[in-house]
Design a protein around this motif. Sequence first.
Motif, mmCIF file in Angstrom:
data_model
loop_
_atom_site.group_PDB
_atom_site.id
_atom_site.type_symbol
_atom_site.label_atom_id
_atom_site.label_comp_id
_atom_site.label_asym_id
_atom_site.label_seq_id
_atom_site.Cartn_x
_atom_site.Cartn_y
_atom_site.Cartn_z
ATOM 1 N N ALA A 139 0.849 -1.187 0.000
ATOM 2 C CA ALA A 139 0.000 0.000 0.000
ATOM 3 C C ALA A 139 0.880 1.230 0.000
ATOM 4 N N MET A 140 0.489 2.160 -0.696
ATOM 5 C CA MET A 140 1.287 3.381 -0.755
ATOM 6 C C MET A 140 0.418 4.602 -0.591
ATOM 7 N N ASP A 141 1.030 5.613 -0.153
ATOM 8 C CA ASP A 141 0.304 6.860 -0.008
ATOM 9 C C ASP A 141 -0.031 7.482 -1.337
ATOM 10 N N ASN A 142 -1.211 7.949 -1.420
ATOM 11 C CA ASN A 142 -1.558 8.767 -2.562
ATOM 12 C C ASN A 142 -1.547 10.200 -2.067
ATOM 13 N N ASN A 143 -0.934 11.069 -2.807
ATOM 14 C CA ASN A 143 -0.730 12.419 -2.296
ATOM 15 C C ASN A 143 -2.024 13.194 -2.037
ATOM 16 N N SER A 144 -2.878 13.294 -3.015
ATOM 17 C CA SER A 144 -3.948 14.278 -2.856
ATOM 18 C C SER A 144 -5.125 13.835 -1.993
ATOM 19 N N SER A 145 -5.698 12.727 -2.289
ATOM 20 C CA SER A 145 -6.984 12.469 -1.649
ATOM 21 C C SER A 145 -6.895 11.620 -0.380
ATOM 22 N N GLY A 146 -5.719 11.270 0.000
ATOM 23 C CA GLY A 146 -5.603 10.497 1.238
ATOM 24 C C GLY A 146 -5.959 9.029 1.087
ATOM 25 N N LEU A 147 -6.268 8.658 -0.100
ATOM 26 C CA LEU A 147 -6.561 7.239 -0.293
ATOM 27 C C LEU A 147 -5.266 6.468 -0.483
ATOM 28 N N MET A 148 -5.293 5.275 -0.075
ATOM 29 C CA MET A 148 -4.122 4.433 -0.280
ATOM 30 C C MET A 148 -4.209 3.799 -1.647
ATOM 31 N N GLU A 229 -16.810 4.811 15.504
ATOM 32 C CA GLU A 229 -17.115 6.108 16.101
ATOM 33 C C GLU A 229 -18.227 6.848 15.386
ATOM 34 N N ASN A 230 -18.083 7.000 14.072
ATOM 35 C CA ASN A 230 -19.141 7.748 13.398
ATOM 36 C C ASN A 230 -19.577 7.050 12.126
ATOM 37 N N GLY A 231 -19.940 5.828 12.268
ATOM 38 C CA GLY A 231 -20.381 5.114 11.079
ATOM 39 C C GLY A 231 -19.970 3.660 11.153
ATOM 40 N N MET A 232 -19.681 3.121 10.042
ATOM 41 C CA MET A 232 -19.328 1.717 9.969
ATOM 42 C C MET A 232 -17.955 1.541 9.352
ATOM 43 N N ILE A 233 -17.272 0.549 9.824
ATOM 44 C CA ILE A 233 -16.033 0.135 9.176
ATOM 45 C C ILE A 233 -16.370 -1.072 8.307
ATOM 46 N N HIS A 234 -15.910 -1.023 7.070
ATOM 47 C CA HIS A 234 -16.105 -2.167 6.187
ATOM 48 C C HIS A 234 -14.779 -2.835 5.928
ATOM 49 N N LEU A 235 -14.770 -4.115 6.100
ATOM 50 C CA LEU A 235 -13.535 -4.864 5.885
ATOM 51 C C LEU A 235 -13.831 -5.994 4.921
ATOM 52 N N THR A 236 -13.109 -5.991 3.836
ATOM 53 C CA THR A 236 -13.218 -7.107 2.907
ATOM 54 C C THR A 236 -11.969 -7.949 3.042
ATOM 55 N N LEU A 237 -12.174 -9.188 3.395
ATOM 56 C CA LEU A 237 -11.048 -10.110 3.492
ATOM 57 C C LEU A 237 -11.122 -11.054 2.312
ATOM 58 N N ARG A 238 -9.982 -11.192 1.646
ATOM 59 C CA ARG A 238 -9.986 -12.088 0.494
ATOM 60 C C ARG A 238 -9.239 -13.359 0.837
ATOM 61 N N GLN A 239 -9.666 -14.370 0.173
ATOM 62 C CA GLN A 239 -9.118 -15.686 0.436
ATOM 63 C C GLN A 239 -7.634 -15.754 0.102
ATOM 64 N N GLY A 250 -14.272 6.964 5.458
ATOM 65 C CA GLY A 250 -14.136 6.718 4.025
ATOM 66 C C GLY A 250 -12.713 6.464 3.574
ATOM 67 N N ILE A 251 -11.797 6.450 4.487
ATOM 68 C CA ILE A 251 -10.388 6.209 4.121
ATOM 69 C C ILE A 251 -10.201 4.720 3.875
ATOM 70 N N VAL A 252 -9.554 4.418 2.785
ATOM 71 C CA VAL A 252 -9.354 3.023 2.409
ATOM 72 C C VAL A 252 -7.919 2.610 2.682
ATOM 73 N N THR A 253 -7.779 1.502 3.314
ATOM 74 C CA THR A 253 -6.451 0.910 3.501
ATOM 75 C C THR A 253 -6.476 -0.469 2.873
ATOM 76 N N GLU A 254 -5.469 -0.750 2.101
ATOM 77 C CA GLU A 254 -5.411 -2.091 1.531
ATOM 78 C C GLU A 254 -4.061 -2.703 1.772
ATOM 79 N N GLY A 255 -4.066 -3.969 1.863
ATOM 80 C CA GLY A 255 -2.799 -4.640 2.090
ATOM 81 C C GLY A 255 -3.029 -6.134 2.161
ATOM 82 N N CYS A 256 -2.132 -6.791 2.809
ATOM 83 C CA CYS A 256 -2.323 -8.221 2.957
ATOM 84 C C CYS A 256 -2.400 -8.575 4.433
#
Lengths: 298, 201
Positions: A139-148, A229-239, A250-256
């Motif tokens: 995962a890497m930082d994306n500069n502008s929108s804070g998304l990974m 805290e203010n909503g839901m966390i969604h976690l998708t786990l892949r096989q 709304g911040i997305v983190t991806e990795g393994c």
Amino acid sequence: MESESKISCERIGSIIIEYIDGELDSDAAALVARHICECADCRKLYNDMKAVCRAAGDCAYDPPEALRPGVMCALRRERSAFRLIKIKKISAFAGVAAAAVVCLGIGMTALLTGLEKFGADGDKSAPPLLEGSCRLAEAMDNNSSGLMNFRRHYSMSDGMAEKENYDADRNESGDGLKFTTDPDAINGGEETCPSCTVGHEAPAASPDGTAATASIYSRLAGDWTLPAENGMIHLTLRQDGGYSLTDSYGIVTEGCYNASEEAMVFIFYHPNGEDGYYFTLTDDNLIMTPISGAGLLR
Amino acid sequence: MLPDNETLVALMKRAAAGSEAAFSDIVRYFEKTVYNLSMQAVRNREDALDVSQEVFLKLWRTAGSYRGECSVNSWIIRITRNTSLDLLRRRSARPTESLTLRADDGCGERGEEGAEREIPSGGVEEDPVASYERRERIEAVRCAISELGEEHREIIVLRDIEGMSYAEIGEALGLEAGTVKSRLYRARNTLKEILQKRNII
């Protein structure tokens, strides 16, 4: 109150333990006391019984010192546990398709070959996209929108490590990922994922493309939610060992991730490091307790 | 000694509301009872520790559902008995791990290295011979207790180790007063015979 001034030895025998235990009223107790003074046999009975009680009392165990701290520790772990609920199970096929979109040009032939191996019930068989491969995520930082941004790359047993062929929007700055395609560096059965520095349980390759082992990953696979805290966390786990987490902002983190059923330990890998959790998994409930401090789940 | 039931009920309420400090006090008051009761049921240190921790965790989780229908003492004792029973059931489902005892077998409580030898020390200046004799005696009595039936062991723990009154024992075990007395009488008599036969008393 004057009841009997004398009490029979037979009667003494039946109430002696009550006398010893202080359960007689004062009148009855006085009668017993007087009788014992005068009667040698009953006195012996009293002494014997008292010795038994005392002996039994001496046998008390002291509770181990670890007991109370152990309880408080387990209690705190439970309090800090996160309970994720499964909302729907996505098929592994969908996960693979998403990954394929991201990794344009990486041995597309091999990927497509892998995709073709999927049957209709994608989540019953593990998707070993490539034989003997280890799946890394970075995962890497994306500069502008804070998304990974998310790169997925595979080391392939035929040596085609295509670092250059990542998806077009990868960030130039954060890199430094080296991974090996050297077959000698890959231990039999367990392959080292350099960015994660742990071994992933690579699904064993078999002729029809199904995995021999991966049961914990197939059971973890799916969409999970967690109130936050203010909503839901969604976690998708892949096989295949990848995850995508969207927090309540709304911040997305991806990795393994790595999950060991035996050790009941679950680890997320992400740009800032790794977050470990103790976990237990039942059908629709994933309970994660942070090993130390706050982590991705909040 | 245990504080009175009102104090304990107040602690349970605070624990139910999430106070770890209140719960820590409850653990402190009851750990000896819970451990000794578990120990007499499961007969080895590791399992007794597991059961004890499980009992307190259950107590924590269900603190909100304690409504004062019985004393806190009885509540905890019931949880302990049930949890010990659960372990014994799980254990009997795995026949290779049986810890059955035979009366002429030497002794009862077995840890991984053999007989349990947890004996409280006699004090700083205890004479070594006296100390040895005391330890041997305690071991022998523990052995004798372990040969009693389960109900007898249990009531001896509650009365002679925990010092509970007959009324408290009756409430905890769900027994009438008369049953408490007769059971205690038979338990002590049996124990007396064993101890006298072995010249321990």
